[in-house]
Scaffold this active site. Structure first.
Site, short mmCIF file in Angstrom:
data_model
loop_
_atom_site.label_atom_id
_atom_site.label_comp_id
_atom_site.label_asym_id
_atom_site.label_seq_id
_atom_site.Cartn_x
_atom_site.Cartn_y
_atom_site.Cartn_z
N ASP A 206 0.88 -1.18 0.00
CA ASP A 206 0.00 0.00 0.00
C ASP A 206 0.91 1.22 0.00
OD1 ASP A 206 -2.17 1.86 0.37
OD2 ASP A 206 -3.35 0.24 1.19
N HIS B 147 2.23 1.54 -3.17
CA HIS B 147 1.47 2.54 -3.91
C HIS B 147 2.15 3.90 -3.96
CE1 HIS B 147 -2.49 0.14 -2.99
NE2 HIS B 147 -1.61 -0.55 -3.68
#
Ligand code: NAG
Length: 364
Positions: free
Chosen positions: A198, A220
């Protein structure tokens, strides 16, 4: 009473109140079992946690004295339990927390990972509430069940040499943010390696932050997300003076991701710099700046409730990969973005053409 019987009475009382007395190592105090934690933290200023196993469903809560030093030695393990955690909270003023060479904190991620991330209950891992020039350094976190490091309500705090290794979660790990930052100011994170699934760093609220020498992989990217609560005040929806510099993002969905929430109240995102960032293997967006998030999702309808001003992207280089990749996407509301600097941005090999809406700079 004879001296001997006095001694017997005293030592009986001692045994009754402290089941396992803290080991004192020349002014230091070492914790090797969980039932020592409270008494050592209360009485010691130089604490070693050595090879500790934290029992299922318990938080290792270390509310340290001012100026205290804490060192993690060996492997600190956290027994599996389905709950929200956190597994560790460390708080204090002017504290120094260090990982000894070869030490690690093992969150036992594989026992939790189910591909559903925060949609099923999992404990957050490592929470910091520190101020006053506190330093955390040389820490290695392995296999976070879900979000790894939460920095909340901190000020004048430096983190250096962190290694967050969630590489084993490549298939089933999810929402394993490296660093989540909320309501903090005067923060420096210098030299961190994050392999996760993430955001590498996610700033949600606060001011005066520098992230330097950050190496992100698998996740991410370097993110800012502001205005997440519909009921938040102007201050809740404000981030000011944040710099990401001299950093690397590889094998990730995004390089740089900045989003404001159009369903929040008014706020401000200002004085934001991304400088000298190198990227490779970016699958979605090299740089993505959007003012259209609602309930955590982009709507395609940007609003200017949280203007993005004094934004700099300088020396952003690297390569995109795959059929979904786009070098730059900017989606600003009319008048929502102003006073930007954009220079030396060069991201190659994108499959899709960049897209710029109401951009204050020529970025497409
Ligand atoms: C911005 O934040 C950094 C890091 O805390 C600090 O050193 C710098 O002085 C701040 N700049 C301003 C203008 O406040």
């Amino acid at each position: 009473m004879s001296r001997l019987s006095l001694l017997v009475v005293l030592s009986a009382a001692f045994v009754a109140t402290t089941a396992t007395p803290a080991v004192d190592l020349g002014g230091g105090c070492t914790i090797t079992s969980f039932n020592q934690v409270d008494s050592v933290v209360k009485s010691c200023s130089n604490i070693v946690i050595s090879g500790l196993t934290v029992p299922a469903g318990k938080t290792l809560e270390l509310n340290l004295k001012d100026n205290a030093k804490l060192t993690f030695q060996g492997t600190t393990k956290f027994e599996h339990h389905v709950w929200k955690g956190p597994l560790v909270i460390i708080s204090g003023n002017k504290i120094t927390v260090t990982g000894a060479s070869g030490s690690k904190l093992d969150g036992q991620g594989p026992a939790y990972w189910d591909g559903k991330g925060e949609k099923t209950t999992k404990p957050k891992f490592f929470k910091i509430k520190a101020k006053g020039g506190s330093v955390f350094k040389n820490l290695q976190l392995l296999n976070c069940p879900v979000q790894c490091v939460s920095i909340d309500s901190c000020s004048d705090l430096t983190l250096s040499n962190f290694n967050i290794d969630n590489s084993a979660g490549k298939k089933l790990g999810h929402n394993t943010d490296g660093f989540d930052i909320s309501s903090s100011k005067n923060l420096i994170i210098d030299n961190a390696h994050v392999t996760n699934q993430d955001d590498c760093i996610a700033v949600n609220k606060g001011s005066n932050m520098i992230f330097r020498n950050i190496h992100c992989s698998g996740g991410h990217g370097l993110s800012i997300s502001v205005g997440q609560s519909k009921t938040g005040s102007f201050e809740d929806n404000t981030i000011k003076n944040v710099t990401f510099i001299d950093s690397y993002v590889t094998d990730s969905d995004n390089g740089i991701h900045v989003k404001t929430h159009s369903d929040a109240g008014k706020g401000s995102l200002t004085d934001i710099t991304y400088q000298n960032i190198e990227m490779s293997g970016i699958r979605k967006f090299g740089i993505n700046i959007e003012q259209d998030y609602e309930n955590g999702k982009p709507t395609g309808k940007p609003k200017n409730n949280i203007p993005i001003t004094k934004f700099t992207a300088k020396g952003i280089r690297g390569h995109m990969t795959g059929s979904n990749s786009m070098a730059v996407k900017i989606l600003c509301a009319q008048g929502g973005c102003s006073n930007w600097v954009w220079s030396g941005v060069s991201l190659s090999d994108a499959a899709k053409k960049s897209s710029c809406t109401a951009s204050p700079v020529k970025a497409c």
